[in-house]
Design a protein around this motif. Structure first.
Motif, PDB file in Angstrom:
ATOM      1  N   VAL A  11     -39.469  12.469 -65.592  1.00 45.29           N
ATOM      2  CA  VAL A  11     -38.835  13.673 -65.077  1.00 45.29           C
ATOM      3  C   VAL A  11     -39.150  14.851 -65.980  1.00 45.29           C
ATOM      4  O   VAL A  11     -39.459  15.958 -65.510  1.00 45.29           O
ATOM      5  CB  VAL A  11     -37.318  13.480 -64.950  1.00 45.29           C
ATOM      6  N   ALA A  12     -39.106  14.646 -67.298  1.00 52.72           N
ATOM      7  CA  ALA A  12     -39.398  15.726 -68.237  1.00 52.72           C
ATOM      8  C   ALA A  12     -40.827  16.219 -68.078  1.00 52.72           C
ATOM      9  O   ALA A  12     -41.111  17.407 -68.261  1.00 52.72           O
ATOM     10  CB  ALA A  12     -39.158  15.242 -69.671  1.00 52.72           C
ATOM     11  N   LYS A  13     -41.748  15.330 -67.717  1.00 54.00           N
ATOM     12  CA  LYS A  13     -43.141  15.731 -67.529  1.00 54.00           C
ATOM     13  C   LYS A  13     -43.289  16.698 -66.371  1.00 54.00           C
ATOM     14  O   LYS A  13     -44.176  17.543 -66.363  1.00 54.00           O
ATOM     15  CB  LYS A  13     -44.006  14.495 -67.266  1.00 54.00           C
ATOM     16  N   PHE A  14     -42.445  16.567 -65.363  1.00 53.79           N
ATOM     17  CA  PHE A  14     -42.583  17.373 -64.154  1.00 53.79           C
ATOM     18  C   PHE A  14     -41.529  18.479 -64.151  1.00 53.79           C
ATOM     19  O   PHE A  14     -40.646  18.531 -63.303  1.00 53.79           O
ATOM     20  CB  PHE A  14     -42.480  16.471 -62.919  1.00 53.79           C
ATOM     21  N   ASP A  15     -41.663  19.390 -65.138  1.00 52.27           N
ATOM     22  CA  ASP A  15     -40.748  20.508 -65.267  1.00 52.27           C
ATOM     23  C   ASP A  15     -41.242  21.687 -64.437  1.00 52.27           C
ATOM     24  O   ASP A  15     -42.165  21.556 -63.631  1.00 52.27           O
ATOM     25  CB  ASP A  15     -40.591  20.883 -66.741  1.00 52.27           C
ATOM     26  N   TYR A  22     -48.996  22.136 -59.991  1.00 56.37           N
ATOM     27  CA  TYR A  22     -49.292  20.824 -59.431  1.00 56.37           C
ATOM     28  C   TYR A  22     -50.174  20.899 -58.186  1.00 56.37           C
ATOM     29  O   TYR A  22     -51.112  20.116 -58.028  1.00 56.37           O
ATOM     30  CB  TYR A  22     -47.993  20.090 -59.099  1.00 56.37           C
ATOM     31  N   LEU A  23     -49.887  21.827 -57.279  1.00 61.58           N
ATOM     32  CA  LEU A  23     -50.627  21.888 -56.028  1.00 61.58           C
ATOM     33  C   LEU A  23     -52.111  22.096 -56.255  1.00 61.58           C
ATOM     34  O   LEU A  23     -52.938  21.566 -55.507  1.00 61.58           O
ATOM     35  CB  LEU A  23     -50.070  23.007 -55.137  1.00 61.58           C
ATOM     36  N   VAL A  24     -52.463  22.852 -57.289  1.00 61.13           N
ATOM     37  CA  VAL A  24     -53.871  23.098 -57.580  1.00 61.13           C
ATOM     38  C   VAL A  24     -54.468  21.956 -58.397  1.00 61.13           C
ATOM     39  O   VAL A  24     -55.510  21.389 -58.035  1.00 61.13           O
ATOM     40  CB  VAL A  24     -54.038  24.431 -58.338  1.00 61.13           C
ATOM     41  N   GLN A  25     -53.806  21.584 -59.487  1.00 57.42           N
ATOM     42  CA  GLN A  25     -54.400  20.639 -60.421  1.00 57.42           C
ATOM     43  C   GLN A  25     -54.490  19.224 -59.857  1.00 57.42           C
ATOM     44  O   GLN A  25     -55.394  18.469 -60.207  1.00 57.42           O
ATOM     45  CB  GLN A  25     -53.627  20.647 -61.739  1.00 57.42           C
ATOM     46  N   SER A  26     -53.562  18.846 -58.995  1.00 56.94           N
ATOM     47  CA  SER A  26     -53.618  17.496 -58.427  1.00 56.94           C
ATOM     48  C   SER A  26     -54.874  17.296 -57.590  1.00 56.94           C
ATOM     49  O   SER A  26     -55.407  16.193 -57.508  1.00 56.94           O
ATOM     50  CB  SER A  26     -52.373  17.230 -57.579  1.00 56.94           C
ATOM     51  N   ARG A  27     -55.367  18.365 -56.997  1.00 59.25           N
ATOM     52  CA  ARG A  27     -56.564  18.269 -56.162  1.00 59.25           C
ATOM     53  C   ARG A  27     -57.844  18.224 -56.980  1.00 59.25           C
ATOM     54  O   ARG A  27     -58.897  17.842 -56.458  1.00 59.25           O
ATOM     55  CB  ARG A  27     -56.578  19.427 -55.165  1.00 59.25           C
ATOM     56  N   ILE A  28     -57.765  18.638 -58.242  1.00 63.26           N
ATOM     57  CA  ILE A  28     -58.906  18.469 -59.136  1.00 63.26           C
ATOM     58  C   ILE A  28     -58.873  17.082 -59.763  1.00 63.26           C
ATOM     59  O   ILE A  28     -59.878  16.371 -59.791  1.00 63.26           O
ATOM     60  CB  ILE A  28     -58.904  19.552 -60.227  1.00 63.26           C
ATOM     61  N   ALA A  29     -57.716  16.684 -60.258  1.00 65.65           N
ATOM     62  CA  ALA A  29     -57.580  15.377 -60.908  1.00 65.65           C
ATOM     63  C   ALA A  29     -57.919  14.232 -59.961  1.00 65.65           C
ATOM     64  O   ALA A  29     -58.468  13.213 -60.383  1.00 65.65           O
ATOM     65  CB  ALA A  29     -56.173  15.210 -61.458  1.00 65.65           C
ATOM     66  N   LEU A  30     -57.586  14.389 -58.679  1.00 68.36           N
ATOM     67  CA  LEU A  30     -57.884  13.358 -57.685  1.00 68.36           C
ATOM     68  C   LEU A  30     -58.899  13.893 -56.693  1.00 68.36           C
ATOM     69  O   LEU A  30     -58.562  14.662 -55.788  1.00 68.36           O
ATOM     70  CB  LEU A  30     -56.615  12.924 -56.946  1.00 68.36           C
ATOM     71  N   ALA A  31     -60.150  13.516 -56.883  1.00 70.68           N
ATOM     72  CA  ALA A  31     -61.172  13.859 -55.903  1.00 70.68           C
ATOM     73  C   ALA A  31     -60.867  13.127 -54.600  1.00 70.68           C
ATOM     74  O   ALA A  31     -60.706  11.912 -54.592  1.00 70.68           O
ATOM     75  CB  ALA A  31     -62.553  13.468 -56.427  1.00 70.68           C
ATOM     76  N   GLY A  32     -60.749  13.880 -53.509  1.00 70.74           N
ATOM     77  CA  GLY A  32     -60.381  13.264 -52.236  1.00 70.74           C
ATOM     78  C   GLY A  32     -58.891  13.274 -51.982  1.00 70.74           C
ATOM     79  O   GLY A  32     -58.394  12.475 -51.178  1.00 70.74           O
ATOM     80  N   TYR A  33     -58.175  14.166 -52.632  1.00 72.71           N
ATOM     81  CA  TYR A  33     -56.714  14.256 -52.494  1.00 72.71           C
ATOM     82  C   TYR A  33     -56.298  14.336 -51.031  1.00 72.71           C
ATOM     83  O   TYR A  33     -55.442  13.576 -50.568  1.00 72.71           O
ATOM     84  CB  TYR A  33     -56.222  15.474 -53.278  1.00 72.71           C
ATOM     85  N   GLU A  34     -56.889  15.267 -50.301  1.00 71.05           N
ATOM     86  CA  GLU A  34     -56.521  15.444 -48.897  1.00 71.05           C
ATOM     87  C   GLU A  34     -56.857  14.196 -48.091  1.00 71.05           C
ATOM     88  O   GLU A  34     -56.068  13.738 -47.259  1.00 71.05           O
ATOM     89  CB  GLU A  34     -57.231  16.668 -48.310  1.00 71.05           C
ATOM     90  N   ALA A  35     -58.044  13.637 -48.327  1.00 72.40           N
ATOM     91  CA  ALA A  35     -58.468  12.453 -47.574  1.00 72.40           C
ATOM     92  C   ALA A  35     -57.534  11.273 -47.819  1.00 72.40           C
ATOM     93  O   ALA A  35     -57.210  10.523 -46.886  1.00 72.40           O
ATOM     94  CB  ALA A  35     -59.897  12.081 -47.946  1.00 72.40           C
ATOM     95  N   CYS A  36     -57.096  11.103 -49.068  1.00 76.26           N
ATOM     96  CA  CYS A  36     -56.181  10.010 -49.376  1.00 76.26           C
ATOM     97  C   CYS A  36     -54.900  10.126 -48.566  1.00 76.26           C
ATOM     98  O   CYS A  36     -54.423   9.150 -47.971  1.00 76.26           O
ATOM     99  CB  CYS A  36     -55.872   9.990 -50.866  1.00 76.26           C
TER     100      CYS A  36
END
Length: 240
Positions: A11-15, A22-36
């Protein structure tokens, strides 16, 4: 998630700062975010039947609720309960669902799975990007048990997240770093991100370990349908 004690670090990590990026970085960290997420919705629809009515539990849905966005776009008669212990991350989700017209089909619950009303009321569940943030097998097993106890017999669970120990796959870790460089990160930024994931997550050691955790919680064998470097997504039915 599993409990206040075992997930306080998560929980502390997601302040508020993490929620904003998150909306931007999650799509870089996970290639294929939308497809998943799109394939996850398709797997649920293929299991439940297209055009069905269903009540779906989305665990760890803070940060934008893409699992809900994808599923709600595909199936107009599905309704959702989104649960996440981070109020800041859930604010991002509620705002996005409101913007897209899906909030009226979604109940927002800030807290943990165990705090939801007891009873096998859900036709399906998702646990995307959560399990590898929980430290140790017990916390991972606890959250799967809590989800299982709220599912109808035969209900599908979508489970997605990192499923290898980072240090065990140096080539994948190097490729992950190169993806950040591809998106403009400086060498020092790439190194900071690499250090952060090495210290801040505890992925299952293998797909076999994921399968064992699922089996212990009462789920059938997983069907894997998406892979991207460390990340994998599978569907497992609750045996009931």
């Amino acid at each position: 998630m599993a409990s206040a004690e075992t997930t306080s670090i998560s929980v502390a990590k997601f302040d508020a700062d993490r929620a904003a990026e998150y909306l931007v970085q999650s799509r870089i960290a996970l290639a294929g975010y939308e497809a998943c997420h799109e394939l996850s919705a398709c797997m649920l629809a293929a299991t439940l039947g297209p055009g069905s009515a269903a009540r779906v539990l989305a665990v760890g849905a803070g940060g934008g609720g893409q699992e809900i966005v994808s599923a709600a776009s595909l199936e107009p008669d599905w309704r959702f309960v989104a649960v996440d212990p981070s109020a800041q991350m859930m604010d991002v989700t509620a705002g996005r669902l409101q913007e897209l017209g899906f909030l009226e089909r979604t109940e927002i619950a800030i807290g943990y799975v165990e705090e939801l009303p007891a009873g096998r009321d859900f036709d399906a569940a998702t646990l995307i990007g959560v399990l590898h943030h929980l430290p140790g097998k017990k916390a991972k097993g606890d959250i799967l048990d809590a989800i299982a106890s709220r599912l109808k017999p035969g209900a599908p669970l979508i489970l997605a997240g990192n499923r290898f120990a980072y240090a065990a796959e140096p080539l994948l870790l190097a490729a992950w770093a190169e993806r950040w460089r591809m998106h403009g990160a400086r060498p020092d930024e790439v190194e900071a991100k690499r250090a952060k994931i090495l210290q801040g997550a505890d992925p299952p050691a293998s797909e076999n370990e994921v399968a064992a955790l699922l089996e212990a919680a009462g789920f059938g064998p997983p069907t894997w349908y998406f892979s991207s470097l460390f990340w994998g997504a599978c569907l497992a039915p609750y045996r009931g």
